[in-house]
Each structure stands twice: as C-alpha cells, then as structure tokens.
Motif scaffolding. Structure first.
Motif, short mmCIF file in Angstrom:
data_model
loop_
_atom_site.label_atom_id
_atom_site.label_comp_id
_atom_site.label_asym_id
_atom_site.label_seq_id
_atom_site.Cartn_x
_atom_site.Cartn_y
_atom_site.Cartn_z
N ALA A 284 1.08 -1.57 0.08
CA ALA A 284 0.09 -0.37 0.31
C ALA A 284 0.82 1.02 0.31
N LEU A 285 2.14 1.53 0.45
CA LEU A 285 3.33 2.22 0.73
C LEU A 285 3.10 3.07 -0.60
N ALA B 298 8.40 0.50 -0.29
CA ALA B 298 7.47 0.58 -1.46
C ALA B 298 7.55 0.38 -3.49
N GLY B 299 9.52 -0.25 -3.47
CA GLY B 299 9.88 -0.32 -4.69
C GLY B 299 10.72 -1.73 -4.51
N ASP B 300 10.00 -1.25 -6.01
CA ASP B 300 10.24 -3.04 -6.53
C ASP B 300 11.45 -3.29 -7.27
N ALA C 107 17.78 -0.15 -8.07
CA ALA C 107 17.79 0.86 -6.96
C ALA C 107 18.73 0.91 -5.92
N PRO C 108 19.49 1.62 -5.85
CA PRO C 108 20.70 2.05 -3.90
C PRO C 108 19.58 2.20 -3.57
N GLY C 109 18.56 1.91 -3.21
CA GLY C 109 17.45 1.87 -1.98
C GLY C 109 17.24 0.58 -1.97
N SER C 110 17.37 -0.29 -2.36
CA SER C 110 17.00 -1.68 -2.53
C SER C 110 17.65 -2.26 -0.79
N TRP C 111 19.01 -1.32 -1.08
CA TRP C 111 20.16 -1.87 -0.30
C TRP C 111 20.37 -0.94 1.15
N VAL C 112 18.92 0.12 1.74
CA VAL C 112 18.77 0.54 3.08
C VAL C 112 19.44 -0.38 4.07
N PHE C 113 18.70 -2.03 4.16
CA PHE C 113 19.32 -2.25 5.56
C PHE C 113 20.74 -3.09 4.85
#
Length: 179
Positions: A89-90, A164-166, A170-176
């Motif tokens: 839903a995000l 929220a991404g798929d 994307a660099p944000g896929s690696w935040v954790f």
C-alpha cells in the motif's frame, strides 16, 4: 490477500529485515521485538536507554511499532504477510513513508549534524542485522553525490525505494545492507 502481490524481490528484501527484527524468532513482530531491537541498537552505539539519545531512539522505534501494529489491525503481533500488505500500500502513501524516513533519519543521525556518516550507517545495519556487517560497498551505492554522507533527501529517497519499491537495481533496495 494483498501480501501475495509482493514480488519475489520485495518478499526477499523485506523478509531479511523482518527476520532481523523478529528477536524471539516466533514469526511475528511484537512490541517486545521492537524493544529488543532498540536495546541492540543502543548497545551497538554504546549508549544507555536513560540518556536523551537513548530516549529519542526508543521513541522513534516504539512509534514505528505503534504505526505498524495499527496498520496491521492492532492485535499486538504482525506477520511477514501483514508487513508485505502494508508495503504493497505504500506507493500510494508517499507522505507516510516520508514521515517514517524522517523519524528514522533522526534516529540514525546520532550526533544531530543533519547527515548520516558512513559510521552511523554502519551502526544502523549492524544493529538491525544483529551481526557485524561490512557496509562500505553499500554506503557507496547509497551516497549518490559521493560526498561521504547521506543527506535527508538521499535517505528519504532510499527509504521509499526500500519499502515501496520493486527495483533490485535501485540503491534504496540496499538500505538495510545487501539483499
């Protein structure tokens, strides 16, 4: 069920974070899991819960728990599928994700200088993963302008990409950390 809409990649990246957060390994996130994660993060930082920094971190983490529990029906325990439903839903709720990113930024920015250093990021990932984790390569991916730190905008964009991404690229896929 909405959780079934999550791609394999979304399930994999969110499962990793979920597993790290599920301190007692019972397959559900609970208030006690968030308290354990908070304690682990404070320990990695070398900070006591009674300090202003410790109280701020606890407030952010427990606020996140309250938000997640509320989104999942306020039953006091949240399954992986329920977390995936929330994540599905995000994309339609960017403001909610941005608010969460802002709160998390405040928690990660230990010294309050308005940026996240490589060391602060390293402590975040180590605390969340529960193990010493190399982060230099990941931090370099997240540091879009190469200035050696993450700005609020960089972090917020990555936070949105993660939850929220798929896009595996994307660099944000690696935040954790590495997925």
């Amino acid at each position: 069920m909405l959780g079934a809409m999550a791609s394999d990649f979304q399930r994999r990246k969110i499962s990793g974070v979920f597993g790290a957060m599920d301190a007692d390994g019972d397959g559900f996130l609970t208030e006690s899991d968030f308290r354990a994660l908070t304690a682990r993060w404070l320990d990695v930082r070398g900070t006591d819960a009674g300090t202003p920094e410790g109280e701020r971190l606890a407030a952010v983490m427990m606020g996140w728990w309250d938000t997640l529990d509320d989104a999942a029906g306020h039953r006091g325990r949240v399954s992986l599928d329920e977390v995936l439903q929330v994540a599905d839903a995000l994309p339609a709720m960017p403001d909610a994700v941005t608010r969460t990113a802002a709160a998390m930024f405040e928690a990660v920015d230990e010294n309050g200088d308005g940026v996240i250093s490589a060391e602060e990021y390293h402590r975040l990932v180590t605390a969340w993963s529960g193990a010493e984790t190399p982060t230099d390569e990941v931090f370099a991916r997240l540091d879009l302008d190469g200035d050696g730190r993450l700005s609020r905008d960089e972090f917020a964009g990555h936070w949105f990409e993660f939850w929220a991404g798929d896009d595996p690229a994307a660099p944000g896929s690696w935040v954790f950390g590495r997925v």
